[in-house]
Design a protein around this motif. Structure first.
Motif, PDB file in Angstrom:
ATOM      1  N   ILE A 288      55.588   4.824   3.259  1.00  0.00           N
ATOM      2  CA  ILE A 288      55.774   6.016   4.381  1.00  0.00           C
ATOM      3  C   ILE A 288      56.669   5.915   5.542  1.00  0.00           C
ATOM      4  O   ILE A 288      56.614   6.714   6.349  1.00  0.00           O
ATOM      5  N   PHE A 289      57.091   4.327   5.863  1.00  0.00           N
ATOM      6  CA  PHE A 289      57.767   4.207   6.825  1.00  0.00           C
ATOM      7  C   PHE A 289      59.272   4.444   6.676  1.00  0.00           C
ATOM      8  O   PHE A 289      60.112   4.284   7.619  1.00  0.00           O
ATOM      9  N   GLY A 290      59.640   4.857   5.468  1.00  0.00           N
ATOM     10  CA  GLY A 290      61.028   5.003   5.278  1.00  0.00           C
ATOM     11  C   GLY A 290      61.836   3.843   4.329  1.00  0.00           C
ATOM     12  O   GLY A 290      61.206   2.985   4.165  1.00  0.00           O
ATOM     13  N   LEU A 291      63.190   4.047   4.361  1.00  0.00           N
ATOM     14  CA  LEU A 291      63.598   2.963   3.701  1.00  0.00           C
ATOM     15  C   LEU A 291      64.079   1.844   4.613  1.00  0.00           C
ATOM     16  O   LEU A 291      65.370   2.019   5.230  1.00  0.00           O
ATOM     17  N   THR A 292      63.409   0.921   4.616  1.00  0.00           N
ATOM     18  CA  THR A 292      63.364  -0.258   5.864  1.00  0.00           C
ATOM     19  C   THR A 292      64.090  -1.428   4.928  1.00  0.00           C
ATOM     20  O   THR A 292      64.586  -1.325   3.955  1.00  0.00           O
ATOM     21  N   ASP A 293      64.554  -2.411   5.926  1.00  0.00           N
ATOM     22  CA  ASP A 293      64.997  -3.549   5.558  1.00  0.00           C
ATOM     23  C   ASP A 293      64.509  -4.248   4.639  1.00  0.00           C
ATOM     24  O   ASP A 293      64.864  -4.806   3.334  1.00  0.00           O
ATOM     25  N   TRP A 294      62.898  -4.106   4.621  1.00  0.00           N
ATOM     26  CA  TRP A 294      62.337  -4.918   3.405  1.00  0.00           C
ATOM     27  C   TRP A 294      62.149  -3.956   2.226  1.00  0.00           C
ATOM     28  O   TRP A 294      62.475  -4.713   1.124  1.00  0.00           O
ATOM     29  N   VAL A 295      62.469  -2.828   2.260  1.00  0.00           N
ATOM     30  CA  VAL A 295      62.418  -2.248   0.889  1.00  0.00           C
ATOM     31  C   VAL A 295      63.974  -2.618   0.290  1.00  0.00           C
ATOM     32  O   VAL A 295      64.019  -2.708  -0.965  1.00  0.00           O
ATOM     33  N   ARG A 296      65.172  -2.491   1.098  1.00  0.00           N
ATOM     34  CA  ARG A 296      66.147  -2.885   0.628  1.00  0.00           C
ATOM     35  C   ARG A 296      66.301  -4.332   0.138  1.00  0.00           C
ATOM     36  O   ARG A 296      66.679  -4.828  -0.833  1.00  0.00           O
ATOM     37  N   GLY A 297      65.318  -5.291   0.793  1.00  0.00           N
ATOM     38  CA  GLY A 297      65.148  -6.430   0.081  1.00  0.00           C
ATOM     39  C   GLY A 297      64.443  -6.730  -1.026  1.00  0.00           C
ATOM     40  O   GLY A 297      64.664  -7.345  -1.909  1.00  0.00           O
ATOM     41  N   VAL A 298      63.578  -5.810  -1.263  1.00  0.00           N
ATOM     42  CA  VAL A 298      62.683  -5.535  -2.539  1.00  0.00           C
ATOM     43  C   VAL A 298      63.856  -5.170  -3.775  1.00  0.00           C
ATOM     44  O   VAL A 298      63.930  -5.777  -4.543  1.00  0.00           O
ATOM     45  N   CYS A 299      64.837  -4.328  -3.327  1.00  0.00           N
ATOM     46  CA  CYS A 299      65.934  -4.162  -4.571  1.00  0.00           C
ATOM     47  C   CYS A 299      66.827  -5.203  -4.806  1.00  0.00           C
ATOM     48  O   CYS A 299      66.783  -5.516  -5.689  1.00  0.00           O
ATOM     49  N   ASP A 300      66.972  -6.262  -3.786  1.00  0.00           N
ATOM     50  CA  ASP A 300      67.539  -7.461  -3.694  1.00  0.00           C
ATOM     51  C   ASP A 300      66.832  -8.407  -4.684  1.00  0.00           C
ATOM     52  O   ASP A 300      67.424  -9.072  -5.599  1.00  0.00           O
ATOM     53  N   GLN A 301      65.566  -8.315  -4.685  1.00  0.00           N
ATOM     54  CA  GLN A 301      64.671  -9.263  -5.389  1.00  0.00           C
ATOM     55  C   GLN A 301      64.603  -8.848  -6.631  1.00  0.00           C
ATOM     56  O   GLN A 301      64.477  -9.580  -7.778  1.00  0.00           O
ATOM     57  N   LEU A 302      64.619  -7.491  -7.064  1.00  0.00           N
ATOM     58  CA  LEU A 302      64.644  -6.885  -8.236  1.00  0.00           C
ATOM     59  C   LEU A 302      65.942  -7.268  -8.883  1.00  0.00           C
ATOM     60  O   LEU A 302      65.831  -7.677 -10.260  1.00  0.00           O
ATOM     61  N   ALA A 303      67.009  -7.263  -8.378  1.00  0.00           N
ATOM     62  CA  ALA A 303      68.291  -7.675  -8.922  1.00  0.00           C
ATOM     63  C   ALA A 303      68.449  -8.967  -9.287  1.00  0.00           C
ATOM     64  O   ALA A 303      69.043  -9.524 -10.224  1.00  0.00           O
TER      65      ALA A 303
END
Length: 258
Positions: free
Chosen positions: A68-83
């Motif tokens: 609910i806080f938007g596309l934060t750096d943490w969410v982008r970090g999750v993308c990196d961890q998925l990759a």
């Protein structure tokens, strides 16, 4: 005095959500290729963050729905961890084109989003992932956290192309019609100290079973809502850190099945 302390606590939580230097540092050090892309959703332009795994063959893609806080750096970090775990990750910014100054502003902006718009934006992101990313093998999954976790469950009833849904502490399905439309297995990740969300799990289990659908919820002991983010933060509690580690271990195994 108690009110002042509580207010200060809320300010510190808000600052920790937006000021995620630890998450940004991880992104900056990542060897994987990440990029911003634009695509259309109706007349609107949506921005999304995409990260690619380091592998020689085509990979599944996972749509990441932010908190609910938007596309934060943490969410982008999750993308990196998925990759890092072998899949392509794409996280659309569902607040594309909007600006806000603080956490409360982000919450209000998210709350004002129309359901049909969110569905359209997620469909546009899915279509982009499957048709405009040549490195994908055509397998599509979805994950989400908090608000995004609820939308993950809901989106599983919208997109028949999904092969798996990973819902993190999001409200589960609550009606038979949506349960019947769910086209893929749903894997739930929940915190023990999160009764607001967990109260809906028993009904969801009944609905999914009656509809002949696969739903596997796991509740992590002593964890609190948001444990995937808080467990990664340097200030996260031992309970949330353990819950995050256990959840990631489970998630990695599930991703291998995508």
């Amino acid at each position: 005095m108690k009110r002042i302390i509580f207010a200060l606590a809320l300010i510190l939580v808000a600052q920790s959500i937006f000021a995620q230097d630890w998450a940004k540092e991880r992104l900056n050090k990542s060897p994987r290729h990440g990029e911003w892309v634009d695509f259309k959703s109706g007349d609107r332009t949506i921005k999304a963050f995409v990260v690619y795994p380091e592998r020689k063959d085509k990979a599944p893609v996972v749509l990441v729905i932010h908190e609910i806080f938007g596309l934060t750096d943490w969410v982008r970090g999750v993308c990196d961890q998925l990759a890092e775990n072998g899949v392509i990750a794409i996280a659309p910014d569902l607040l594309s084109g909007q600006t806000f100054e603080d956490v409360d502003g982000a919450r209000k902006a998210i709350a004002a989003l129309l359901k049909e718009q969110v569905k359209a934006d997620l469909n546009a992101a899915s279509d982009y992932a499957l048709t405009k990313i040549p490195a994908t093998n055509g397998m599509l999954g979805v994950c989400g956290f908090c608000w995004g976790g609820g939308w993950t469950f809901a989106y599983a009833s919208v997109n028949p192309k999904l092969r798996a849904a990973y819902s993190f502490y999001g409200t589960p399905v609550d009606n038979a019609e949506d349960a019947a439309r769910i086209a893929c297995p749903v894997y739930g990740f929940y915190a023990e100290k999160d009764e607001r969300v967990n109260a809906g799990i028993p009904k969801a289990e009944e609905l999914m079973k009656a509809a002949g659908k696969k739903y596997e919820p796991v509740i992590y002991k002593d964890a609190t809502h948001g444990f995937m983010r808080e467990g990664e933060s340097p200030t996260g509690s031992p309970e949330n850190k353990k819950a995050r580690d256990d959840a990631w271990a489970r998630w990695k195994t599930l991703l291998e099945q995508l």
